[in-house]
Structures are given as C-alpha cells and as structure tokens.
Design an enzyme around this catalytic site. Structure first.
Site, PDB file in Angstrom:
ATOM      1  N   GLY A   1       0.816  -1.208   0.000  1.00 58.78           N
ATOM      2  CA  GLY A   1       0.000   0.000   0.000  1.00 58.78           C
ATOM      3  C   GLY A   1       0.850   1.259   0.000  1.00 58.78           C
ATOM      4  O   GLY A   1       2.067   1.219   0.209  1.00 58.78           O
ATOM      5  N   GLN A   2       0.212   2.380  -0.211  1.00 58.72           N
ATOM      6  CA  GLN A   2       0.937   3.649  -0.293  1.00 58.72           C
ATOM      7  C   GLN A   2       1.711   3.944   0.989  1.00 58.72           C
ATOM      8  O   GLN A   2       2.905   4.263   0.950  1.00 58.72           O
ATOM      9  CB  GLN A   2      -0.042   4.798  -0.577  1.00 58.72           C
ATOM     10  CG  GLN A   2      -0.743   4.701  -1.913  1.00 58.72           C
ATOM     11  CD  GLN A   2      -1.627   5.907  -2.159  1.00 58.72           C
ATOM     12  OE1 GLN A   2      -1.176   6.966  -2.592  1.00 58.72           O
ATOM     13  NE2 GLN A   2      -2.915   5.757  -1.878  1.00 58.72           N
TER      14      GLN A   2
ATOM     15  N   ALA B   1      -5.176  -2.683   4.868  1.00 60.52           N
ATOM     16  CA  ALA B   1      -6.596  -2.365   5.041  1.00 60.52           C
ATOM     17  C   ALA B   1      -7.378  -2.746   3.800  1.00 60.52           C
ATOM     18  O   ALA B   1      -6.816  -2.954   2.723  1.00 60.52           O
ATOM     19  CB  ALA B   1      -6.785  -0.876   5.339  1.00 60.52           C
ATOM     20  N   TYR B   2      -8.680  -2.824   3.963  1.00 58.06           N
ATOM     21  CA  TYR B   2      -9.608  -2.930   2.835  1.00 58.06           C
ATOM     22  C   TYR B   2      -9.971  -1.497   2.464  1.00 58.06           C
ATOM     23  O   TYR B   2     -10.567  -0.776   3.265  1.00 58.06           O
ATOM     24  CB  TYR B   2     -10.852  -3.705   3.266  1.00 58.06           C
ATOM     25  CG  TYR B   2     -11.855  -3.976   2.162  1.00 58.06           C
ATOM     26  CD1 TYR B   2     -12.039  -5.264   1.669  1.00 58.06           C
ATOM     27  CD2 TYR B   2     -12.635  -2.955   1.629  1.00 58.06           C
ATOM     28  CE1 TYR B   2     -12.962  -5.519   0.665  1.00 58.06           C
ATOM     29  CE2 TYR B   2     -13.551  -3.198   0.626  1.00 58.06           C
ATOM     30  CZ  TYR B   2     -13.713  -4.487   0.143  1.00 58.06           C
ATOM     31  OH  TYR B   2     -14.622  -4.731  -0.854  1.00 58.06           O
ATOM     32  N   THR B   3      -9.612  -1.053   1.267  1.00 62.90           N
ATOM     33  CA  THR B   3      -9.796   0.355   0.896  1.00 62.90           C
ATOM     34  C   THR B   3     -10.704   0.565  -0.312  1.00 62.90           C
ATOM     35  O   THR B   3     -10.855   1.695  -0.770  1.00 62.90           O
ATOM     36  CB  THR B   3      -8.432   1.011   0.606  1.00 62.90           C
ATOM     37  OG1 THR B   3      -7.778   0.290  -0.444  1.00 62.90           O
ATOM     38  CG2 THR B   3      -7.561   1.029   1.854  1.00 62.90           C
TER      39      THR B   3
ATOM     40  N   THR C   1      -9.817   6.826   8.960  1.00 67.44           N
ATOM     41  CA  THR C   1     -10.227   7.637   7.824  1.00 67.44           C
ATOM     42  C   THR C   1     -11.235   8.715   8.200  1.00 67.44           C
ATOM     43  O   THR C   1     -11.971   8.582   9.185  1.00 67.44           O
ATOM     44  CB  THR C   1     -10.860   6.720   6.759  1.00 67.44           C
ATOM     45  OG1 THR C   1     -11.424   7.494   5.704  1.00 67.44           O
ATOM     46  CG2 THR C   1     -11.977   5.867   7.351  1.00 67.44           C
ATOM     47  N   ASP C   2     -11.288   9.754   7.384  1.00 72.96           N
ATOM     48  CA  ASP C   2     -12.310  10.785   7.521  1.00 72.96           C
ATOM     49  C   ASP C   2     -13.707  10.239   7.222  1.00 72.96           C
ATOM     50  O   ASP C   2     -14.710  10.858   7.578  1.00 72.96           O
ATOM     51  CB  ASP C   2     -12.012  11.966   6.600  1.00 72.96           C
ATOM     52  CG  ASP C   2     -11.960  11.580   5.130  1.00 72.96           C
ATOM     53  OD1 ASP C   2     -11.410  10.507   4.809  1.00 72.96           O
ATOM     54  OD2 ASP C   2     -12.456  12.357   4.287  1.00 72.96           O
TER      55      ASP C   2
ATOM     56  N   TYR D   1     -17.523   0.993   4.172  1.00 73.76           N
ATOM     57  CA  TYR D   1     -16.099   1.205   4.428  1.00 73.76           C
ATOM     58  C   TYR D   1     -15.899   2.036   5.697  1.00 73.76           C
ATOM     59  O   TYR D   1     -15.125   1.663   6.586  1.00 73.76           O
ATOM     60  CB  TYR D   1     -15.455   1.900   3.230  1.00 73.76           C
ATOM     61  CG  TYR D   1     -14.067   2.432   3.503  1.00 73.76           C
ATOM     62  CD1 TYR D   1     -12.989   1.575   3.671  1.00 73.76           C
ATOM     63  CD2 TYR D   1     -13.840   3.805   3.616  1.00 73.76           C
ATOM     64  CE1 TYR D   1     -11.723   2.055   3.944  1.00 73.76           C
ATOM     65  CE2 TYR D   1     -12.571   4.297   3.877  1.00 73.76           C
ATOM     66  CZ  TYR D   1     -11.519   3.427   4.047  1.00 73.76           C
ATOM     67  OH  TYR D   1     -10.265   3.912   4.317  1.00 73.76           O
TER      68      TYR D   1
ATOM     69  N   TRP E   1      -7.877  11.284   1.963  1.00 72.05           N
ATOM     70  CA  TRP E   1      -7.456  11.555   0.588  1.00 72.05           C
ATOM     71  C   TRP E   1      -5.963  11.266   0.380  1.00 72.05           C
ATOM     72  O   TRP E   1      -5.190  12.119  -0.069  1.00 72.05           O
ATOM     73  CB  TRP E   1      -7.761  13.000   0.209  1.00 72.05           C
ATOM     74  CG  TRP E   1      -9.203  13.405   0.245  1.00 72.05           C
ATOM     75  CD1 TRP E   1     -10.214  12.798   0.928  1.00 72.05           C
ATOM     76  CD2 TRP E   1      -9.803  14.521  -0.429  1.00 72.05           C
ATOM     77  NE1 TRP E   1     -11.405  13.464   0.724  1.00 72.05           N
ATOM     78  CE2 TRP E   1     -11.185  14.531  -0.102  1.00 72.05           C
ATOM     79  CE3 TRP E   1      -9.310  15.529  -1.248  1.00 72.05           C
ATOM     80  CZ2 TRP E   1     -12.073  15.476  -0.587  1.00 72.05           C
ATOM     81  CZ3 TRP E   1     -10.188  16.482  -1.735  1.00 72.05           C
ATOM     82  CH2 TRP E   1     -11.551  16.454  -1.422  1.00 72.05           C
TER      83      TRP E   1
END
Length: 299
Positions: free
Chosen positions: A12-13, A62-64, A103-104, A127, A152
C-alpha cells in the site's frame, strides 16, 4: 540499537513509504505481506504476534475499496474491524505500542466545519463503518494504541487520485471531477515520516500518555476533488494543463455515499506532537516530481 517495528502490509501507499524512509530514523521494519498475514483471517494474523520482539506495531494494511465494500460488507468488516481488534487484543496492555490508520469516512460530512477527534462519528458507507469498528475495538483492547485518522491519501505509488488524473490527461479525454466534496489531501510520504519520527516516543510512552488515542493527520488546506485535480495538472503540465469541468457527487452515482465535507482538524496533532503538516500543494509538488523522475527513467 535500532527501534524495531512490526508492520502489517507491504504494498500500500503508506506501507511502501514507511519501508522507504525507515533508515532515515534508525528504524528497523519487519513487514508482513498478505501471504504472511492475511487480514481475512484474524486469528492467524494475531498468531503472528506471538513472541514478537518489536517495540512498535503498525497496521498499514486495510480494505480500501470504498464502493466494492457495499457488496462485500463482511469482508470489509473482517479486514478493517475484526483483524485490527485481534491484533490489539493480542498486544493488550503489556505488549508493544500500536499504530492503526483510520479515515475521515467515519464522519458524515454534515458538520459544516472541520472535524475534531471528539466529534461523534456517523459513517455513510460500509467502508467508513468498518474503519470505525476497527478504531473502537483497537482502543478498547490496547491502552497503548494511537489511531491516526487521515484523508485523501496520495503518493507516487500504487493506484491513487494523482496517478489517475495524469493518466486521463495523457489519454486526451475530457475531464470532469467532483467539486462538491471537500477535504484535506494527505501525502503518504508525510504520514509515514510522522509515524517514524514518533516511533521512539510511542514505544516508550506508558498507557494514559496523550500520544495515545485518536489523532488526525492530513496536509494543511481544504480543497475539492476538482481543485486537487487542477493542482495536479498545474504542477505536472503547466501551460498544457487540460481544463477540468465541475461535476456533482450525484452525477457520478457511486455505490457508496461520500461525506460532502470530511475535513479533519489537526489541532490535537500540533498540541500533542508539536507537528504542523505542510500545505497539500507543497506535498503534491514532491509527488509530481517523483512521478516525472520515474517516467524519465522508464523512457
């Protein structure tokens, strides 16, 4: 002696940025891939913690797939809720400190101003609900856990908004981007750098220290997706930047509802850690430079 981090996630990133920057902070990361720790199997993942000698555990898996989660709610909740809960329970009060990413999307975006950590969550989609379940379970099971909410996320790695916009520009297609969702972009590079810079403090802090709990991290400045796309094109293409037409969320009719304004307030980040994230456009400029360097090397 290097500080030892056990990291879940390799591709992931955030995972890639943590691995790339670890040596800058004298941190030694052992990263487990999906093949080594499949988050669809909470018990098996928790078992990987048996006898760990890590000083800090970071969940960077994670599941994104926000829209797909609407049709895979059980899998999303397993990966984002049940497995982080199992990790936290395995660590308990006596194990290494834990960093989990949220997350937001735990918010509905209807507040009308930036969200602080104590605002009541109200996710609009599967999510967001799965990530909220993970937050709550982690904090309940592990008193030395830091839950970092971010938003983001972009980088030069993997699939993300920046790379999608540049691909569309290269295809020469008309570009239309949502202009009625507002938020704060987050550089995966900057998020990773923050975690690594605080790794020693987190590893040494006792339960009850203010470094634990929920904290928001995002680059400064609020923007719409359209504004972010225009920033990408301006930095990458200059005078050749394509025009970006405005769209509404309703026009795209995505399976998962999105918060209209999930902007995260980072005041607690500044008070507790003394960190003020740089402007999103400055972070975006670095990402564009990285992508252009990759393109040149591949030419």
């Amino acid at each position: 002696m290097s500080l030892r981090v056990l990291q879940f996630g390799t591709t992931g990133q955030l995972a890639r940025e943590l691995l790339a920057q670890a040596s800058d902070f004298d941190v030694e990361i052992t990263a487990l891939s999906r093949a080594e720790a499949d988050f669809a199997d909470p018990a098996a993942v928790a078992a990987r913690l048996a006898g760990t000698r890590a000083d800090l555990v970071v969940i960077a898996a994670a599941y994104t797939a926000v829209d797909l989660a609407e049709t895979e709610p059980e899998l999303a909740h397993c990966i984002n809720g049940e497995t982080p809960a199992a990790i936290a329970a395995a660590l308990g009060a006596d194990g290494p400190a834990l960093v989990a990413i949220s997350t937001d999307y735990v918010f509905d975006g209807r507040k009308g101003s930036a969200y602080v950590e104590t605002d009541a969550p109200h996710p609009l989609n599967v999510y967001g609900a799965s990530k909220l379940a993970g937050e709550q379970a982690v904090l309940a099971a592990c008193p030395r856990a830091l839950v970092l909410r971010t938003s983001w996320v972009v980088s030069s790695h993997g699939r993300n908004f920046v790379k999608t916009m540049l691909r569309l520009a290269g295809d020469g297609r008309a570009i239309k981007v949502v202009d009625d969702q507002l938020g704060r972009p987050t550089s995966a590079h900057d998020l990773a750098r923050f975690i690594l810079s605080q790794a020693g403090r987190l590893a040494a802090a006792p339960a009850g220290d203010p470094v634990f709990g929920v904290c928001h991290f995002a680059n400064s400045g609020e923007v719409s997706w359209k504004g972010l796309a225009e920033g990408v094109f301006d930095l990458a293409l200059g005078a050749e930047a394509p025009k970006v037409a405005a769209s509404t969320t309703a026009e795209f009719a995505a399976p998962a509802a999105r918060p209209a304004r999930g902007t995260l307030d980072t005041g607690r980040l500044q008070r507790v850690f003394g960190v003020t994230p740089r402007p999103w456009r400055e972070a975006l400029a670095d990402i564009v430079v990285e992508l252009q360097a990759v393109e040149r090397s591949a030419a």
